[in-house]
Design a protein around this motif. Structure first.
Motif, mmCIF file in Angstrom:
data_model
loop_
_atom_site.group_PDB
_atom_site.id
_atom_site.type_symbol
_atom_site.label_atom_id
_atom_site.label_comp_id
_atom_site.label_asym_id
_atom_site.label_seq_id
_atom_site.Cartn_x
_atom_site.Cartn_y
_atom_site.Cartn_z
ATOM 1 N N TYR A 1 3.737 32.107 19.680
ATOM 2 C CA TYR A 1 2.678 32.946 19.121
ATOM 3 C C TYR A 1 1.791 33.365 20.294
ATOM 4 O O TYR A 1 0.939 32.607 20.734
ATOM 5 C CB TYR A 1 1.867 32.270 18.023
ATOM 6 C CG TYR A 1 1.308 33.345 17.099
ATOM 7 C CD1 TYR A 1 0.335 34.250 17.550
ATOM 8 C CD2 TYR A 1 1.823 33.550 15.836
ATOM 9 C CE1 TYR A 1 -0.124 35.300 16.759
ATOM 10 C CE2 TYR A 1 1.366 34.579 15.027
ATOM 11 C CZ TYR A 1 0.411 35.454 15.509
ATOM 12 O OH TYR A 1 -0.022 36.502 14.712
ATOM 13 N N GLY B 1 3.723 36.911 15.472
ATOM 14 C CA GLY B 1 2.828 38.023 15.751
ATOM 15 C C GLY B 1 3.495 39.368 15.487
ATOM 16 O O GLY B 1 4.707 39.460 15.306
ATOM 17 N N LYS C 1 -3.251 33.306 17.315
ATOM 18 C CA LYS C 1 -3.703 33.167 15.919
ATOM 19 C C LYS C 1 -3.856 31.710 15.489
ATOM 20 O O LYS C 1 -4.692 31.393 14.641
ATOM 21 C CB LYS C 1 -2.692 33.855 15.000
ATOM 22 C CG LYS C 1 -3.005 33.705 13.517
ATOM 23 C CD LYS C 1 -1.969 34.373 12.653
ATOM 24 C CE LYS C 1 -2.308 34.260 11.172
ATOM 25 N NZ LYS C 1 -1.258 34.882 10.318
ATOM 26 N N GLY D 1 7.361 33.217 8.918
ATOM 27 C CA GLY D 1 5.908 33.402 8.822
ATOM 28 C C GLY D 1 5.206 32.137 8.381
ATOM 29 O O GLY D 1 3.989 32.126 8.207
ATOM 30 N N GLY D 2 5.962 31.068 8.219
ATOM 31 C CA GLY D 2 5.365 29.757 7.923
ATOM 32 C C GLY D 2 5.574 28.854 9.132
ATOM 33 O O GLY D 2 6.718 28.499 9.450
ATOM 34 N N MET D 3 4.478 28.454 9.770
ATOM 35 C CA MET D 3 4.598 27.659 11.005
ATOM 36 C C MET D 3 5.391 26.380 10.761
ATOM 37 O O MET D 3 6.271 26.027 11.569
ATOM 38 C CB MET D 3 3.193 27.312 11.516
ATOM 39 C CG MET D 3 3.170 26.556 12.810
ATOM 40 S SD MET D 3 1.454 26.188 13.275
ATOM 41 C CE MET D 3 1.713 25.739 14.991
ATOM 42 N N TYR E 1 12.539 33.358 11.570
ATOM 43 C CA TYR E 1 11.082 33.432 11.448
ATOM 44 C C TYR E 1 10.697 33.787 10.021
ATOM 45 O O TYR E 1 11.079 34.835 9.523
ATOM 46 C CB TYR E 1 10.521 34.493 12.411
ATOM 47 C CG TYR E 1 9.012 34.427 12.569
ATOM 48 C CD1 TYR E 1 8.172 35.312 11.886
ATOM 49 C CD2 TYR E 1 8.436 33.453 13.375
ATOM 50 C CE1 TYR E 1 6.799 35.230 12.020
ATOM 51 C CE2 TYR E 1 7.052 33.376 13.521
ATOM 52 C CZ TYR E 1 6.246 34.252 12.838
ATOM 53 O OH TYR E 1 4.882 34.177 12.978
ATOM 54 N N ASP F 1 -0.607 25.071 4.938
ATOM 55 C CA ASP F 1 -0.418 26.150 5.913
ATOM 56 C C ASP F 1 0.608 27.163 5.376
ATOM 57 O O ASP F 1 1.661 26.781 4.867
ATOM 58 C CB ASP F 1 0.086 25.562 7.239
ATOM 59 C CG ASP F 1 0.228 26.642 8.293
ATOM 60 O OD1 ASP F 1 -0.783 27.011 8.909
ATOM 61 O OD2 ASP F 1 1.359 27.148 8.453
HETATM 62 P P1 P6P Z 1 2.182 36.232 11.708
HETATM 63 C C1 P6P Z 1 0.506 31.478 8.313
HETATM 64 O O1 P6P Z 1 -0.467 32.426 7.895
HETATM 65 C C2 P6P Z 1 0.261 31.194 9.798
HETATM 66 O O2 P6P Z 1 -1.021 30.677 9.979
HETATM 67 C C3 P6P Z 1 1.317 30.240 10.332
HETATM 68 O O3 P6P Z 1 1.816 29.376 9.362
HETATM 69 C C4 P6P Z 1 2.393 31.180 10.862
HETATM 70 O O4 P6P Z 1 3.134 30.638 11.944
HETATM 71 C C5 P6P Z 1 1.577 32.403 11.295
HETATM 72 O O5 P6P Z 1 0.381 32.410 10.527
HETATM 73 C C6 P6P Z 1 2.331 33.695 11.045
HETATM 74 O O6 P6P Z 1 1.548 34.747 11.602
HETATM 75 O O7 P6P Z 1 1.103 37.020 12.399
HETATM 76 O O8 P6P Z 1 3.448 36.133 12.545
HETATM 77 O O9 P6P Z 1 2.469 36.667 10.294
#
Ligand code: P6P
Length: 280
Positions: free
Chosen positions: A209, A163, A219, A190-192, A188, A86
């Protein structure tokens, strides 16, 4: 369950080795969510499928990298949904990424979830496995060693708002800003996986999210992202909702179905419920 835990450990060690290999770039393929697959994504998916194929108790697997689920053996009891790598695009900028696993009994149904796990590939490789309790393990000398049980406080200090802000509903922006006005710190990447791992290890906070104008259902995918972390946060003494109700009460009709999601300590989740209740 021990055989599954061992297979995940073997997978994580092999995935770490694959990450440390020179960048093998993008493939020409797209996954079911329309994202261009890194060759590394595909390699990590193959690693996990190979390891799970050796485990007699696994009936069916579903992967973020595969359009449909794959039946392994009818006699198996467990259905496992996973995201092999992920946030893989973060590897290009040397940020942490992770693998996520949701373990279900007899079918891919949130109510049948019996365990969840994630692995963080960062400065260290750490694995968190939630069954009855939430336990963290550290990879050292080729083995995962138990470190501690993870428990969330009633209230935290971290705010991880997902987001694109310009695509948030005004009431959601007010909610996010209200935490900052209380002194919460923005965390934050961008990696869950690393973003939620940080909240779990720092004792609490809120990850969100929401529905956005470009992603009205949110998402993140239910089976292999949202439900596993909902299970982990609830077992750690926090909560996980879709704005109003328990995420683990939601149905899921497709492997790649998405959900709006909030994971956090109880104080923060109560605040989300209060704000979102006024929108109904
Ligand atoms: P945004 C990574 O692409 C992911 O699927 C998750 O790991 C993460 O939390 C999310 O998208 C980040 O999305 O829209 O905030 O960049």
């Amino acid at each position: 369950m021990d055989d599954i835990f061992s297979a995940i450990q073997r997978s994580a060690i092999r995935i770490k080795e694959a990450i440390d290999t020179k960048d093998i770039g993008y493939s020409q393929q797209e996954n079911s969510s329309g994202e261009t697959q890194l060759q590394l994504d595909i390699k990590c998916d193959m690693i996990i499928e190979e390891e799970f194929s050796q485990v007699p108790s696994i009936n069916t697997i579903a992967s973020e990298e595969k359009e449909h689920s794959v039946a392994l053996r009818e006699s198996g009891k467990y259905f496992i949904a996973y995201d092999p790598l992920d946030g893989s695009s973060l590897i290009d900028v040397n940020l942490s990424v992770g693998s996520i696993f949701g373990i279900y009994e007899n079918s891919f149904n949130s109510k049948n979830m019996v365990a969840a796990c994630y692995v963080v590939y960062g400065p260290r490789v750490e694995m968190v496995f939630a069954h009855n309790k939430v336990k963290m393990h550290l990879l050292q000398g080729g083995d995962f060693e138990f470190v501690k049980e993870i428990r969330l406080g009633e209230k935290g200090k971290l705010n991880a708002p997902g987001g694109t802000q310009q695509n948030w509903a005004p009431f959601h922006k007010e909610l996010v800003d209200s935490f900052f006005k209380e002194g919460y710190r923005l965390r934050y990447s961008g990696g869950m996986v690393p973003d939620l791992h940080q909240i779990l290890l720092k004792g609490g906070g809120i990850f969100s999210y929401p529905a956005t104008s470009d992603a009205p259902q949110g998402k993140l995918r239910k089976l292999f992202e949202v439900f596993p972390f909902a299970f982990i946060f609830q077992k750690a003494g926090g909560d996980a909702i879709d704005g109003c109700g328990d995420l683990l009460a939601l149905d899921c009709c497709d492997v790649h179905e998405r959900a709006v999601c909030f994971f956090g300590s109880n104080y923060e989740i109560a605040r989300v419920k209060e704000v979102y209740a006024k929108q109904r």
